[in-house]
Design an enzyme around this catalytic site. Structure first.
Site, PDB file in Angstrom:
ATOM      1  N   ASP A 198      68.905  36.982  91.861  1.00  0.00           N
ATOM      2  CA  ASP A 198      69.585  36.859  93.145  1.00  0.00           C
ATOM      3  C   ASP A 198      70.699  35.841  93.056  1.00  0.00           C
ATOM      4  OD1 ASP A 198      67.671  38.566  93.985  1.00  0.00           O
ATOM      5  OD2 ASP A 198      66.323  36.968  94.549  1.00  0.00           O
ATOM      6  N   ASP A 210      67.273  47.379  93.576  1.00  0.00           N
ATOM      7  CA  ASP A 210      66.356  46.320  93.948  1.00  0.00           C
ATOM      8  C   ASP A 210      65.426  46.789  95.048  1.00  0.00           C
ATOM      9  OD1 ASP A 210      65.313  43.847  93.829  1.00  0.00           O
ATOM     10  OD2 ASP A 210      66.801  42.929  95.118  1.00  0.00           O
TER      11      ASP A 210
END
Lengths: 245, 460
Positions: free
Chosen positions: B381, B197
């Site tokens: 997330d 990420d």
């Protein structure tokens, strides 16, 4: 039925905090953030303490003094942390006031400050209840209960929930007392908080003795009620002073 | 008495944190209720799952630690590579304007996730609690749920609350699915995803960075599944707009309010998450999301929910009102004449689901962006936070609380960083790092301490 018992224990320990949270804290996002950060701070303190004590546990002896030292160090550490929390809050208050000026809103009221202190204390208290009581409650939802030797009259879960509730009260309101004491420079209030915390911690040592919980828990509640009364009196005094001004 | 500033600070942060909390809480509940009752299920379930996340190595409890570690690393590597490939594919498709294809593909993915994975979870819940329901009723209910979900994910005219609910439930379903991965693989995968990420969003040439830049240069929505923390209650005046900026300014103590607002607008976070279903959610700030068409659709939807009592600017749409929350100067600067459009855009949902070819592999990309009105968080997330907490729930409640606190505070840090830096930020790294650290600290250090003292009825 067991699920009901488990929920009952949880609510016994955290019910008052829950209602406090819903009625006061949850309407103001900033207070929620305060609760979260103070909970995190308490968790960190617990981790640090357990890291320090990890080497010595489990204590083999049946003597009470190692536990006494353990509680003493823990309380000292956490009171030190409370000072740190106050310093952070002091800076935050300046920032908030500066911001309020900038957006031409009123500065923090006295009640706002007290609510922040309450939220900070609630965070500490909730963290205590969560880690010392709730995290051990998982078996309580199952089909059995658990008794410890030193206190064979009532189930372990019930005792720990009761103790946790007393500590939640002490933590929550001693933060209000402490913040007011620091703010006013009032020495009595500054010293009353650590001593109440320490006394409460030491009182739990009584539980080590067989059957000690019948004495220890009422004593603990006595300390909690004293803290509560002191906080109530002090807040009342501040508010009336503030209004008369 | 005039309302104090306490009520207006942090609204945006809480707006993001509460859905994340709800998602994590429900995943923990699901994990608990499903795992505790069937003693034999964990092993059987684990063995039956074969996904992109454990292509290479199937963890066996009897393997040695080094074997497990090696296998888990390989699994994570393969999975990350798959995600990276899919992300680049997505960027490529988006670059050549296959937006409709992407959207339809995401619709299909949403349908698939809700229908099959949601269905199987629903089935196990029914079995677990012996809920008396016949198969036809169950099927009809599931089908309706799925269809409404697909519609709400993409088209306008659906209340934002509904969209948020479906976003959270998508997150829950995928996360609950991922918690069935074996333990070592889960941890290594989480760490690897956090690193990925970080790279994908921040490194030059990172796929998510490319995607966000492309979207912003085209003035379009980011094609991804994104949770929007759109406030359902309008706050009065600038108070509502400034909370996050406030915190930030407090720290830096120098920037003016306009700067705050601007910086907020600009921040985007993208994150990739992809376990089996990797869905990337990107959260663009208002600027990126501008699409006029969407904005129009969204207005209708938005107005009832948002229910602004304040007067917006002259424009009639509610969205314009939102933009007004920011100080006028900032709006003018940034948005120029497009205020109403911008607002709309920001509010329009950027939800795309990208499914990978495999049924099980869908990549969700989530990014977090803050618009005037709120912050957007990628669905990925949600998923991976919940996976972490769900995995922690399999050990003990104590680790769950510790991980929850760590993740939430990591999210808070990221949000504050978001308003300091003016670009899209990955939401996973800080939270996952804190979560993993706290998990192991709690498990190794704190638990013996707490159990030792608490069973002696000593507390402090």
């Amino acid at each position: 039925m067991t699920v009901a018992a488990g929920i009952g224990y949880v609510l016994l320990a955290l019910g008052p905090s829950l209602s406090l949270f819903v009625s006061v804290i949850s309407k103001k996002p900033f207070l929620i953030l305060t609760v979260l950060s103070s909970t995190l701070l308490w968790l960190i303190s617990l981790i640090v303490l357990s890291a320090i004590w990890r080497g010595f546990l489990p204590l083999k002896t049946a003597a009470w003094w190692p536990y006494g030292i353990l509680i003493l160090t823990s309380v000292a550490f956490q009171e030190g942390l409370r000072l740190l929390f106050w310093k952070i809050y002091k800076r935050l208050e300046d920032i908030l006031d500066a911001f309020a000026d900038r957006v031409s809103k009123p500065r923090l009221f006295l009640t706002d400050k007290m609510q922040i202190a309450l939220a900070g204390g609630l965070g500490h208290g909730v963290a205590h209840a969560v880690f010392f009581c709730l995290s051990l409650l998982t078996p309580a939802f199952g089909p059995a209960t658990y008794f410890v030797d030193s206190c064979s009259q009532i189930p372990f879960f019930l005792i720990s929930a009761m103790i946790a509730f007393a500590f939640v009260t002490i933590h929550t309101f001693s933060m209000v007392i402490a913040f007011n004491g620091y703010g006013e420079g009032n020495k009595v209030d500054q010293y009353i908080v650590p001593s109440a915390h320490l006394v409460a911690g030491m009182v739990t040592l009584v539980n080590l003795a067989p059957g000690g919980c019948t004495v220890g828990i009422p004593l603990l509640y006595f300390v909690a009620i004293l803290t509560l009364i002191h906080a109530g009196k002090m807040v009342w005094r501040r508010l009336t002073e503030n209004q008369s001004r | 008495m005039e309302s104090s500033i306490l009520e207006s600070i942090g609204v945006e942060i809480i707006g993001v944190m509460s859905p994340v909390s709800i998602c994590m809480f429900l995943v923990v509940l699901l994990v608990y209720s499903l795992s505790s009752s069937n003693p034999f299920s964990p092993s059987s379930v684990d063995n039956s799952i074969r996904t992109a996340a454990n292509l290479v190595y199937v963890e066996n409890p009897s393997d040695s630690a080094s074997q497990k570690l090696e296998g888990a690393l390989l699994n994570a590597l393969v999975f990350i590579i798959l995600i990276a490939i899919v992300t680049f594919l997505l960027v490529l498709l988006y670059y050549y304007n296959f937006t409709n294809f992407l959207k339809n593909y995401m619709r299909f993915s949403a349908f698939f996730v809700l229908g099959t994975m949601g269905g199987s979870i629903c089935l196990s819940v029914i079995q677990k609690f012996s809920i008396p329901v016949d198969s036809m009723t169950c099927f009809v209910l599931l089908f309706n749920f799925t269809i409404v979900g697909v519609l709400s994910v993409f088209s306008g005219g659906i209340p934002i609350l509904m969209r948020q609910v479906y976003m959270v439930s998508l997150g829950i379903i995928v996360a609950a699915w991922f918690t069935k991965l074996p333990e070592w693989t889960t941890w290594v995968l989480l760490v690897a995803l956090a690193v990925y990420d970080l790279v994908a969003v921040l490194a030059p040439g990172g796929p998510l960075k490319l995607l966000v830049e492309l979207a912003s240069s085209r003035d379009e929505e980011l094609p991804a599944l994104v949770y929007e923390a759109r406030p359902t209650v309008a706050r009065a005046g600038h108070g509502g707009a400034s909370p996050l900026g406030l915190l930030v300014t407090g720290v830096s103590d120098s920037s003016s309010i306009e700067l705050q607002a601007v910086s907020r607008d600009i921040v985007n976070r993208n994150e990739n998450d992809g376990p089996r279903n990797s869905e990337y959610s990107a959260v663009p700030i208002g600027n990126f999301e501008n699409e006029e068409a969407h904005s129009n659709r969204d207005e209708g939807e938005r107005s009832p929910l948002v229910g602004n009592s304040r007067e917006g600017q002259s424009s009639s749409s509610d969205s314009s009102q939102y933009s007004t929350l920011v100080l006028p100067t900032s709006q003018d600067r940034q948005f120029g004449g497009r205020e109403s459009e911008i607002v709309d855009e920001e509010m329009s949902p950027l939800v795309e689901m990208i499914g990978l070819g495999d049924e099980r592999e869908q990549a969700r990309r989530g990014g977090v962006e803050i618009a005037d009105r709120g912050i957007k968080l990628g669905l990925g997330d949600f998923v991976f936070y919940s996976v972490l907490v769900g995995r922690a729930a399999m050990y003990d409640l104590m680790t769950v609380y510790a991980c929850y606190l760590a993740i939430i505070s990591g999210l808070g840090c990221t949000l504050i960083l978001l308003s300091v830096c003016r670009q899209a930020l990955p939401a996973l790294p800080i939270s996952i790092a804190l979560g993993v650290i706290f998990y192991f600290l709690t498990r190794l250090l704190m638990e013996p301490f707490i159990v030792g003292t608490a069973t002696n009825l000593m507390m402090f």
